[in-house]
Design an enzyme around this catalytic site. Structure first.
Site, PDB file in Angstrom:
ATOM      1  N   ASP A   1       0.789  -1.214   0.000  1.00 60.25           N
ATOM      2  CA  ASP A   1       0.000   0.000   0.000  1.00 60.25           C
ATOM      3  C   ASP A   1       0.832   1.281   0.000  1.00 60.25           C
ATOM      4  O   ASP A   1       1.154   1.838   1.033  1.00 60.25           O
ATOM      5  CB  ASP A   1      -0.948  -0.036   1.190  1.00 60.25           C
ATOM      6  N   THR A   2       1.136   1.732  -1.210  1.00 62.94           N
ATOM      7  CA  THR A   2       1.934   2.927  -1.426  1.00 62.94           C
ATOM      8  C   THR A   2       1.583   3.451  -2.813  1.00 62.94           C
ATOM      9  O   THR A   2       1.237   2.672  -3.698  1.00 62.94           O
ATOM     10  CB  THR A   2       3.439   2.579  -1.376  1.00 62.94           C
TER      11      THR A   2
END
Length: 525
Positions: free
Chosen positions: A347-348
């Site tokens: 999650d980036t």
């Protein structure tokens, strides 16, 4: 050049400016900003903030960022660390006394002070042209009107939504359920916050009712954060670090980012004749996996708050790489070094922009795990990161949890340079995978002559936590050969990471590449 008989993406070519990122709306907004007279910094900031609306499970105003940028063609390459600190009242002994072995992913102790907004304001003021009001206007519009949920975002949402708690469920579930493809996601509270930032600068976020809203949400769950912690948020400039690999220099952020891990890994790979191997064969995958185990073990021992990291020169030393490379058995997988912190997630977001003057920006922006801590503020719906989960609870470790400390960070923007000139800003998303992803991306190009799009498209593997995750793009024969070498081979549920890149070619043309593992695009003009 790709074989046009098969599905795939061609590199995107343009002469004036370009953006590559994980959502097409953000890429379009970035190009629009440049066409209106903004520079690459304006465009990158506009696109990055919008990504928090397009991919809310990945990033948002409650997160951190790191930025590498070249000021103009051949200009200075700089680094800005926009990572936040633990609150002043953070207490390691209190966590250990209640029996915690790690920092909870979803507890208030995982929430470090979000510092991306501070970084965005500083970069806009010092390197942008249009001003915050113009830069934030697209995100304000989309936050109010809403964005249709893209396929990859919808794929991630159900699993990530398990983290949501309290006010987070109200703001990030649609009719009480995870968003589906094509549903409209709106964030009117964030639009209001962005208006305050556009008008008041950093004070609109770190002081007054916005900060009070975040502090109240943390106090509701027994957090020790104060208004003073938020008011004290501070980013800082630092000097990139780097290592050469077959004609290019890979520039990274120094600690508390994990960029030195990528440099060390490439230095280890340089001790082997990677170019003679099959790029999609078991031999290369095995050597890369072993190099990753050794480089990540060094990361877990040494990388911490900048004031606590004392072994950076050791990690970057060619002698260190030679010694570690000698430990690799070409015919047998080694036992896995124990990870000292939880850092596996997907999650980036990452965005890269190059403008007509060849200002080049490489920006990565994240709330860590899916939907971060799951803690959101009541009024504005600001979701708070859980970067504090990057700390360890061993008091003797340089990365120990403590007051006003920055944790080891997984997000790292990349920049390839030659003779001090940026030739390719790039990034590989994917949490812990990122250093491995940087090393593989560079090796794909320098060892095997792939262009940036082919280097991104190529299948990936990653050794982590006792398993070797091998994407479906590898053959079953390769998986069997890796198992025979002693690897615990698994096929991951989803793809490994995502990547974006822009090559500044010698002829002046920009060549963009965007990962099909995401919803995004490279767009130029």
């Amino acid at each position: 050049m790709r074989d046009f008989h098969f599905p795939g993406r061609s590199p995107v070519l343009a002469s004036n400016g370009m953006c590559a990122t994980s959502h097409p709306l953000a890429a379009k907004v970035a190009v629009d900003i440049m066409e209106r007279g903004g520079n690459a910094m304006d465009a990158a900031l506009a696109g990055a903030v919008l990504l928090g609306i397009c991919e809310p499970q990945m990033t948002g105003l409650g997160g951190d960022c790191f930025v590498l940028f070249q000021t103009k063609d051949g200009g200075e390459i700089k680094a800005l660390n926009g990572s936040g600190r633990a609150p002043a009242a953070a207490n390691l002994d209190a966590l250990r006394a209640r029996g915690d072995k790690t920092v909870s992913l979803r507890g208030p102790e995982a929430v470090t002070i979000p510092t991306a907004v501070e970084a965005f304001c500083k970069l806009s003021d010092e390197y942008g042209k249009l001003g915050l009001d113009a830069v934030l206007a697209p995100a304000i519009r989309y936050a109010e009107e809403g964005v249709p949920v893209a396929p990859r975002v919808a794929f991630d949402w159900p699993e990530a939504a398990k983290a949501l708690q309290g006010h987070g469920k109200k703001h990030y579930l649609l009719n009480g359920k995870p968003a589906e493809v094509g549903q409209i996601f709106r964030a009117p509270g964030q639009a209001e916050v962005l208006r305050k930032i556009a008008k008041e600068g950093r004070a609109g976020f770190y002081e007054g009712e916005v900060a009070e809203d975040m502090v109240a949400a943390l106090r509701e769950v027994a957090g020790v954060h104060t208004a003073e912690d938020f008011a004290a948020a501070e980013c800082f400039y630092t000097n990139p670090i780097g290592a050469a690999y077959k004609g290019v220099d890979l520039l990274e952020h120094p600690p508390n980012g994990q960029g030195a891990t990528a440099n060390l890994m490439l230095n280890i790979l340089a001790e082997f004749d990677i170019a003679s191997m099959d790029p999609l064969g078991a031999e290369r995958a095995h050597i890369e996996a072993e190099a990753a185990k050794l480089a990540y073990d060094a990361r877990n021992r040494f990388i911490a708050d900048p004031d606590m990291t004392t072994q950076l020169e050791h990690m970057l030393s060619p002698e260190t790489a030679k010694g570690l490379a000698a430990l690799i058995d070409p015919n047998k997988a080694m036992s896995v070094a124990s990870l000292l912190s939880e850092a596996v997630h997907k999650d980036t977001v990452y965005i890269t922009v190059v403008d007509k003057d060849r200002m080049a920006v490489s920006l990565i922006y994240s709330i860590f795990h899916g939907f971060g801590s799951g803690i959101a503020s009541e009024k504005f719906g600001l979701l708070l990161q859980n970067r504090g989960a990057g700390f360890v609870l061993d008091a003797s470790h340089p990365n120990a949890y403590g007051p006003n400390k920055r944790p080891m960070h997984t997000i790292i923007p990349g920049m390839l340079a030659q003779s001090g000139r940026a030739v390719m800003p790039f990034g590989v998303m994917g949490g812990a995978y990122q250093p491995n992803g940087h090393a593989r991306f560079v090796s794909n190009m320098q060892d095997f002559g792939m262009d940036a799009q082919d280097a991104i498209d190529a299948p990936r593997c990653f050794a982590d936590k006792g398993e070797l995750a091998v994407e479906k793009g590898y053959s079953d024969t390769v998986r069997a050969e890796l198992a025979e070498l002693g690897h615990n081979v698994v096929v991951p549920d989803g793809p490994i990471g995502g990547a974006q890149a822009i090559k500044i070619r010698d002829d002046g043309v920009l060549e963009g590449a965007s990962d099909p593992r995401k919803d995004g695009a490279a767009i130029g003009y």
